[in-house]
Scaffold this active site. Sequence first.
Site, PDB file in Angstrom:
ATOM      1  N   CYS A 112     -14.228  13.857   7.440  1.00 43.20           N
ATOM      2  CA  CYS A 112     -14.262  14.399   6.078  1.00 43.20           C
ATOM      3  C   CYS A 112     -15.641  14.896   5.662  1.00 43.20           C
ATOM      4  O   CYS A 112     -15.786  15.490   4.594  1.00 43.20           O
ATOM      5  CB  CYS A 112     -13.760  13.347   5.097  1.00 43.20           C
ATOM      6  SG  CYS A 112     -12.144  12.751   5.562  1.00 43.20           S
ATOM      7  N   HIS A 262     -15.575  15.650  -1.627  1.00 40.14           N
ATOM      8  CA  HIS A 262     -14.442  15.554  -0.710  1.00 40.14           C
ATOM      9  C   HIS A 262     -13.281  14.943  -1.489  1.00 40.14           C
ATOM     10  O   HIS A 262     -13.446  13.939  -2.194  1.00 40.14           O
ATOM     11  CB  HIS A 262     -14.828  14.696   0.493  1.00 40.14           C
ATOM     12  CG  HIS A 262     -13.654  14.226   1.272  1.00 40.14           C
ATOM     13  ND1 HIS A 262     -12.679  15.084   1.723  1.00 40.14           N
ATOM     14  CD2 HIS A 262     -13.275  12.978   1.667  1.00 40.14           C
ATOM     15  CE1 HIS A 262     -11.753  14.386   2.361  1.00 40.14           C
ATOM     16  NE2 HIS A 262     -12.089  13.107   2.340  1.00 40.14           N
ATOM     17  N   ASN A 292      -5.630  14.248   0.749  1.00 37.66           N
ATOM     18  CA  ASN A 292      -6.909  14.279   1.456  1.00 37.66           C
ATOM     19  C   ASN A 292      -6.755  15.154   2.704  1.00 37.66           C
ATOM     20  O   ASN A 292      -6.072  14.764   3.649  1.00 37.66           O
ATOM     21  CB  ASN A 292      -7.280  12.838   1.832  1.00 37.66           C
ATOM     22  CG  ASN A 292      -8.557  12.739   2.655  1.00 37.66           C
ATOM     23  OD1 ASN A 292      -9.041  13.735   3.183  1.00 37.66           O
ATOM     24  ND2 ASN A 292      -9.088  11.530   2.774  1.00 37.66           N
TER      25      ASN A 292
HETATM   26  N1  ACO Z   1       2.723   1.836  -2.282  1.00 33.31           N
HETATM   27  C1  ACO Z   1       2.900   0.662  -2.920  1.00 33.31           C
HETATM   28  N2  ACO Z   1       2.102  -0.407  -2.701  1.00 33.31           N
HETATM   29  C2  ACO Z   1       1.104  -0.253  -1.811  1.00 33.31           C
HETATM   30  C3  ACO Z   1       0.869   0.951  -1.120  1.00 33.31           C
HETATM   31  C4  ACO Z   1       1.729   2.029  -1.382  1.00 33.31           C
HETATM   32  N3  ACO Z   1       1.602   3.220  -0.793  1.00 33.31           N
HETATM   33  N4  ACO Z   1      -0.206   0.794  -0.320  1.00 33.31           N
HETATM   34  C5  ACO Z   1      -0.647  -0.467  -0.486  1.00 33.31           C
HETATM   35  N5  ACO Z   1       0.155  -1.095  -1.382  1.00 33.31           N
HETATM   36  C6  ACO Z   1       0.063  -2.473  -1.882  1.00 33.31           C
HETATM   37  C7  ACO Z   1      -0.696  -3.376  -0.935  1.00 33.31           C
HETATM   38  O1  ACO Z   1       0.156  -3.918   0.030  1.00 33.31           O
HETATM   39  C8  ACO Z   1      -1.233  -4.424  -1.882  1.00 33.31           C
HETATM   40  O2  ACO Z   1      -0.211  -5.330  -2.160  1.00 33.31           O
HETATM   41  P1  ACO Z   1      -0.557  -6.909  -2.392  1.00 33.31           P
HETATM   42  O3  ACO Z   1      -1.419  -6.945  -3.617  1.00 33.31           O
HETATM   43  O4  ACO Z   1       0.782  -7.505  -2.566  1.00 33.31           O
HETATM   44  O5  ACO Z   1      -1.271  -7.337  -1.153  1.00 33.31           O
HETATM   45  C9  ACO Z   1      -1.503  -3.645  -3.178  1.00 33.31           C
HETATM   46  O6  ACO Z   1      -0.698  -2.448  -3.089  1.00 33.31           O
HETATM   47  C10 ACO Z   1      -2.942  -3.252  -3.343  1.00 33.31           C
HETATM   48  O7  ACO Z   1      -3.378  -2.626  -2.128  1.00 33.31           O
HETATM   49  P2  ACO Z   1      -4.849  -2.160  -1.922  1.00 33.31           P
HETATM   50  O8  ACO Z   1      -5.028  -1.658  -0.516  1.00 33.31           O
HETATM   51  O9  ACO Z   1      -5.749  -3.253  -2.391  1.00 33.31           O
HETATM   52  O10 ACO Z   1      -4.909  -0.931  -2.965  1.00 33.31           O
HETATM   53  P3  ACO Z   1      -6.143  -0.095  -3.441  1.00 33.31           P
HETATM   54  O11 ACO Z   1      -6.217  -0.105  -4.897  1.00 33.31           O
HETATM   55  O12 ACO Z   1      -7.389  -0.414  -2.659  1.00 33.31           O
HETATM   56  O13 ACO Z   1      -5.693   1.394  -3.038  1.00 33.31           O
HETATM   57  C11 ACO Z   1      -6.131   3.053  -1.383  1.00 33.31           C
HETATM   58  C12 ACO Z   1      -5.478   1.717  -1.677  1.00 33.31           C
HETATM   59  C13 ACO Z   1      -5.445   4.113  -2.223  1.00 33.31           C
HETATM   60  C14 ACO Z   1      -5.947   3.368   0.091  1.00 33.31           C
HETATM   61  C15 ACO Z   1      -7.637   2.979  -1.757  1.00 33.31           C
HETATM   62  O14 ACO Z   1      -8.224   1.821  -1.211  1.00 33.31           O
HETATM   63  C16 ACO Z   1      -8.405   4.185  -1.278  1.00 33.31           C
HETATM   64  O15 ACO Z   1      -8.146   5.311  -1.664  1.00 33.31           O
HETATM   65  N6  ACO Z   1      -9.443   3.972  -0.440  1.00 33.31           N
HETATM   66  C17 ACO Z   1     -10.231   5.064   0.083  1.00 33.31           C
HETATM   67  C18 ACO Z   1      -9.538   5.636   1.253  1.00 33.31           C
HETATM   68  C19 ACO Z   1     -10.118   6.938   1.712  1.00 33.31           C
HETATM   69  O16 ACO Z   1     -10.625   7.702   0.935  1.00 33.31           O
HETATM   70  N7  ACO Z   1      -9.980   7.185   3.004  1.00 33.31           N
HETATM   71  C20 ACO Z   1     -10.243   8.422   3.602  1.00 33.31           C
HETATM   72  C21 ACO Z   1     -11.681   8.688   3.896  1.00 33.31           C
HETATM   73  S1  ACO Z   1     -11.842  10.278   4.505  1.00 33.31           S
HETATM   74  C22 ACO Z   1     -11.737  10.380   6.225  1.00 33.31           C
HETATM   75  O17 ACO Z   1     -12.727  10.416   6.908  1.00 33.31           O
HETATM   76  C23 ACO Z   1     -10.406  10.470   6.893  1.00 33.31           C
END
Ligand code: ACO
Length: 335
Positions: A112, A262, A292
């Site tokens: 990214c 990004h 993304n």
């Molecule tokens: N739908 C419903 N529930 C979900 C989903 C989903 N799609 N995904 C996770 N959950 C649940 C989890 O199981 C968890 O449940 P629990 O509380 O019972 O354990 C709860 O939701 C919270 O999950 P988290 O992972 O803590 O959620 P968070 O608020 O951190 O959001 C996310 C997750 C959206 C992935 C976030 O962490 C994020 O955007 N991080 C950055 C990721 C990113 O930008 N990556 C790409 C970088 S670029 C590259 O180089 C490719």
Amino acid sequence: KGCKLVGCGSATPNLMISNDDLAKIVETSDEWISVRTGIRNRRVLSGKDRLTGLAVEAAKKALQMAEVDPDDVDLVLMCTSTPDDLFGSAPQIQKALGCKRNPLAYDITAACSGFVLGLVSAACHIRGGGFQNVLVIGADALSRYVDWTDRGTCILFGDAAGAVLVQACDGSEDGLFSFDLHSDGEGRKYLNAMARDDETDHVLGSNGSVVDFPPRRSSYSCIQMNGKEVFRFAVRCVPQSIESALEKAGLTGSDIDWLLLHQANQRIIDAVATRLAVPPDRVISNLANYGNTSAASIPLALDEAVRSGMVRSGHTIVAAGFGAGLTWGSVIVRW
Ligand code: ACO
């Protein structure tokens, strides 16, 4: 010697996947995805469509806007982590564009952050290497490496391509003010798509001896991500990088017309903008429609903002990429 941006273009696949579509294959909902990420739809390559095709479409639009003939391009940089050819896709793009003088073309792999690195590389080639017209393409098809049963990652990514043409100019017209680039291999554990170590092949030699060949690394695992750690990393490192680039350019946040990050997660964009005190009406965001798109996200958002008239000639933009590697960096440019 200076360099300036003179054209942009983008392309996305036709197949659209909505949050509701994803809710049919994994336990999730439109509400969860939009509240946590800001994403509503993403576009995905299908059938015989190839990333190179999207990249060529985006590049043609950039050349058209710049009114530059493909024969006058002397360098093609394809920023991608998902090439159609492991040995590099840029030469295929150079050929498809019909650049007759066989200009240099090569790939840059930095997920990214790829497009920001490509832009800085283009400037270095122009300033130090005498290049005139450098096509920088950011294109990725992360859908190929998504585990469609993993709701933590499959909701995030989409495929796209974006391109800009960077042109040599007089130093007085210079449009790339400063940059700040970093990487941290320690953070790879939080985000990767590793080559798979297949089982060692036992090959019977002609004299009857058994030879253990090294593993064939013929495929890659799906994207493995610790979302929380990546989120924390982005919110911590991106503002620091932007502040450093601003300082190097002798600018402050108030000199910036647009913040173009990004497009990974709306909450990351909002947190960085708040930390830098940039008001929401100076922040570019289009991830609701595309998710993304990795190296494509910055040039895709730039292209839409330019074509809609939001970004106008003379505007100053700070663009920042971040992601796998880990890699991150910012660049300050004038459109
Ligand atoms: N739908 C419903 N529930 C979900 C989903 C989903 N799609 N995904 C996770 N959950 C649940 C989890 O199981 C968890 O449940 P629990 O509380 O019972 O354990 C709860 O939701 C919270 O999950 P988290 O992972 O803590 O959620 P968070 O608020 O951190 O959001 C996310 C997750 C959206 C992935 C976030 O962490 C994020 O955007 N991080 C950055 C990721 C990113 O930008 N990556 C790409 C970088 S670029 C590259 O180089 C490719």
